[in-house]
Design a protein around this motif. Structure first.
Motif, mmCIF file in Angstrom:
data_model
loop_
_atom_site.group_PDB
_atom_site.id
_atom_site.type_symbol
_atom_site.label_atom_id
_atom_site.label_comp_id
_atom_site.label_asym_id
_atom_site.label_seq_id
_atom_site.Cartn_x
_atom_site.Cartn_y
_atom_site.Cartn_z
ATOM 1 N N ASP A 303 0.879 -1.173 0.000
ATOM 2 C CA ASP A 303 0.000 0.000 0.000
ATOM 3 C C ASP A 303 0.919 1.227 0.000
ATOM 4 O OD1 ASP A 303 -1.507 2.250 0.809
ATOM 5 O OD2 ASP A 303 -2.981 0.980 1.805
ATOM 6 N N ALA A 304 0.958 1.935 -1.113
ATOM 7 C CA ALA A 304 1.923 3.027 -1.274
ATOM 8 C C ALA A 304 1.734 4.105 -0.213
ATOM 9 C CB ALA A 304 1.806 3.629 -2.661
ATOM 10 N N ARG A 305 0.502 4.346 0.200
ATOM 11 C CA ARG A 305 0.249 5.406 1.173
ATOM 12 C C ARG A 305 0.912 5.088 2.510
ATOM 13 N NH1 ARG A 305 -6.114 4.919 0.463
ATOM 14 N NH2 ARG A 305 -5.380 2.751 0.625
ATOM 15 N N HIS A 306 0.679 3.888 3.007
ATOM 16 C CA HIS A 306 1.300 3.511 4.270
ATOM 17 C C HIS A 306 2.794 3.284 4.118
ATOM 18 C CE1 HIS A 306 -2.746 2.636 6.076
ATOM 19 N NE2 HIS A 306 -2.093 3.106 7.125
ATOM 20 N N ALA A 307 3.205 2.748 2.978
ATOM 21 C CA ALA A 307 4.638 2.489 2.786
ATOM 22 C C ALA A 307 5.436 3.781 2.808
ATOM 23 C CB ALA A 307 4.852 1.760 1.456
ATOM 24 N N LEU A 308 4.923 4.823 2.202
ATOM 25 C CA LEU A 308 5.659 6.083 2.179
ATOM 26 C C LEU A 308 5.657 6.760 3.545
ATOM 27 C CD1 LEU A 308 5.650 5.589 -0.884
ATOM 28 C CD2 LEU A 308 5.197 8.014 -1.210
ATOM 29 N N LEU A 309 4.498 6.825 4.198
ATOM 30 C CA LEU A 309 4.425 7.465 5.513
ATOM 31 C C LEU A 309 5.274 6.724 6.548
ATOM 32 C CD1 LEU A 309 0.603 8.244 5.594
ATOM 33 C CD2 LEU A 309 2.404 9.966 5.768
ATOM 34 N N LEU A 310 5.094 5.405 6.616
ATOM 35 C CA LEU A 310 5.796 4.631 7.640
ATOM 36 C C LEU A 310 7.263 4.430 7.291
ATOM 37 C CD1 LEU A 310 2.990 2.000 8.279
ATOM 38 C CD2 LEU A 310 3.556 3.993 9.670
ATOM 39 N N GLY A 311 7.555 4.248 5.998
ATOM 40 C CA GLY A 311 8.955 4.117 5.600
ATOM 41 C C GLY A 311 9.734 5.379 5.887
#
Length: 572
Positions: A303-311
């Protein structure tokens, strides 16, 4: 956080909670003086800018202040020119940055998850202790977080919503401006690393026009950083003043790379930020047992949204953990991103009985501890409180005032919790926002104004002015920024970081010019070998230090300070 079942909640509920939140952040504005740590230093530099017109190179007394760029001090000085009241102006940049951060977090949640996620992101960020604590302090970090959140907002929109070069330029401009506000302002640019991971996992090609976009991003960062770097370097490099050259080297090298890689203070172990999260991120951190597995599942399915925020948040944590120097505010920029990442999950989590019980328990502990501490302050005999007030300049009236505000907060919070729980135990979010608003109202209107006269050194410097009289001249040695800021007259200083012997020699020459009307203010432990102890005046304690006044005739005739003499005192 906000109430359960938003669609079934009264329409007035969310606006009322927003008003409570705004009130809590505003409460106490203009009711206290700048207090350590950091606040007096920045206000002193900002006031000097207004008084002298020298805005490019901040000063601390007669010396250049080369530990932080001047952008935050510019904002304070500009706020003063707008409102003409330092008690209000020095806190305005942090307050406005907090409101901006809340709006950006809510808007980003709306764009990523939909309108229903907005109040969860906004209130979820507000109830975490560190957010309002920084919003109500005049330190750089809240303004830095406003800039990093703006940068992340623009960059995530660029990467996930529409690849507009204007969004990219805005994101990098905010990162550049953040970098010259506090050196780590570039951190939002790390979001491109998890973005590349998402591209690799999903086998997506890179977008077209990469060269044009890269140029826009680079131009934005240079423009943001150049707001201060370009004029500072142009003046410093063309000047023959060695102090300006030293200032430029200090700012560009020692306070950036050296401070990160080889920190000389605030040295902490690698796990230090765990304790920061477990305390200052309450109550949000209590949801970690439910949030972490849910986040992991979404990252695993790319999930790009969570991957970017959490990453990005993980990279920030790793970045700061790798440096030996650590402070709790360093990881503060992560908090808005985590609040946005939690927003779509909170409605489901708040339906769980265990989650609601955990949050009710947190509020109950907060109320009980505050009430018990307040009752103890009001009921304990003075001798039991001696260790608390000793060295701080506090009196029993201040202790009693703190006790009353603690008990008052506990009573208001307990009544609010009872009323909301009686209406519906499911409305734990409403209770949490209400109790948090009560806490920060008490903090702004009660705790901090009570501590202000002593902690800000206002009371101490008032005693100094009364003791020496209106016509006397005052100089300081071994001073702190709050003393210079709170003095009731122009003050002579002999440097802040100069060797003790140099300061004493200058102080000697200054006193001898007019010993009948000149006084020296200094720390009691730093009394020089040429002062007659019988003639110095104990003026009181403040900030856990004892302070004295030495009249001009206290200098022993014919005495010179030895060249190798140094005061045996610890730094604050």
């Amino acid at each position: 956080m906000t109430p359960m079942h938003l669609r079934n909640a009264p329409r007035w509920q969310t606006p009322l909670l927003l008003l409570l939140m705004a009130w809590a952040l505003l409460a106490g504005l203009g009711m206290r003086e700048p207090m350590p740590a950091d606040e007096p230093r920045f206000v002193l530099a900002a006031r000097t800018m207004v008084e002298t017109g020298q805005w490019l190179f901040p000063h601390r007394g007669i010396e250049l202040y080369a530990e932080k760029p001047p952008v935050f001090m510019w904002l304070q000085a500009a706020s003063y020119l707008l409102v003409r009241d330092w008690q209000v102006a020095f806190l305005l940049p942090s307050l406005l940055a907090a409101l901006l951060t809340l709006w950006l977090s809510g808007d980003l949640a709306r764009r990523l998850w939909g309108r229903h996620a907005v109040p969860y992101a906004v209130f979820g960020l507000f109830v975490c202790l560190q957010f309002a604590l920084q919003a109500k302090r005049a330190q750089i970090d809240m303004v830095l977080v406003g800039m990093t959140t703006l940068s992340l907002w623009a960059l995530l929109r660029y990467l996930l919503e529409k690849p507009s070069p204007w969004l990219l330029a805005l994101g990098t401009f905010a990162a550049g401006l953040g970098t010259v506000t506090k050196g780590v302002g570039f951190l939002p640019l790390l979001v491109f690393i998890p973005w590349l991971w998402v591209r690799l996992k999903s086998r997506q090609a890179l977008p077209p026009h990469r060269g044009l976009h890269a140029l826009a991003g680079l131009a934005g960062f240079i423009a943001g950083a150049g707001v201060w770097l370009v004029p500072m370097l142009s003046v410093a490099l063309t000047s023959a003043d060695p102090a300006l050259h030293a200032y430029a080297r200090e700012m560009l090298f020692k306070q950036t790379g050296t401070r990160y890689a080889n920190a000389w203070h605030h040295v902490k172990p690698a796990w230090y930020y765990l304790q920061t999260m477990l305390t200052l991120w309450l109550p949000g951190v209590l949801l970690a047992p439910w949030l972490l597995p849910a986040w992991w599942r979404r990252v695993k399915r790319v999930d790009a949204r969570h991957a970017l925020l959490l990453g990005w948040a993980l990279l920030v944590l790793v970045f700061f953990s790798a440096s030996p120097g650590k402070r709790e505010v360093y990881i503060f920029p992560m908090l808005p991103a985590l609040a946005v990442a939690a927003a779509p999950l909170l409605p489901g989590l708040l339906r769980r009985r265990a989650v609601r019980a955990t949050l009710w328990a947190y509020m109950a502990v907060l109320v009980v501890v505050a009430g018990a501490l307040g009752a103890w302050l009001l009921a304990a005999p003075p001798e039991r409180l001696q260790s608390l007030v000793e060295g701080r300049g506090m009196d029993m009236d201040t202790v009693a005032q703190l006790g009353r505000w603690l008990v008052g907060f506990a009573m208001v919070a307990a009544v609010a919790m009872f009323a909301i729980a009686r209406a519906s135990r499911h409305r734990v979010g409403v209770a949490l926002v209400t109790v948090t608003a009560a806490l920060w109202t008490a903090y702004g209107m009660g705790f901090m104004p009570a501590l202000s006269p002593d902690s800000s050194a206002q009371a101490l410097m008032q005693r100094v002015g009364q003791r020496i009289g209106p016509d006397a001249e005052l100089a300081m040695l071994g001073w702190r920024e709050q003393h210079l800021l709170q003095a009731d007259r122009p003050v002579t200083d002999f440097g802040f970081k100069q060797p003790w012997v140099d300061q004493w020699q200058h102080a000697h020459a200054w006193l001898l010019e007019a010993p009948e009307r000149r006084w020296l203010f200094l720390r009691k432990e730093a009394i020089g070998p040429c002062l007659d102890p019988a003639k110095v005046v104990d003026i009181g304690a403040s900030n856990r230090r004892a302070w004295i006044l030495a009249p001009g005739d206290a200098w022993r005739e014919g005495c010179d300070v030895p060249a190798d003499w140094s005061a045996d005192v610890s730094e604050d």
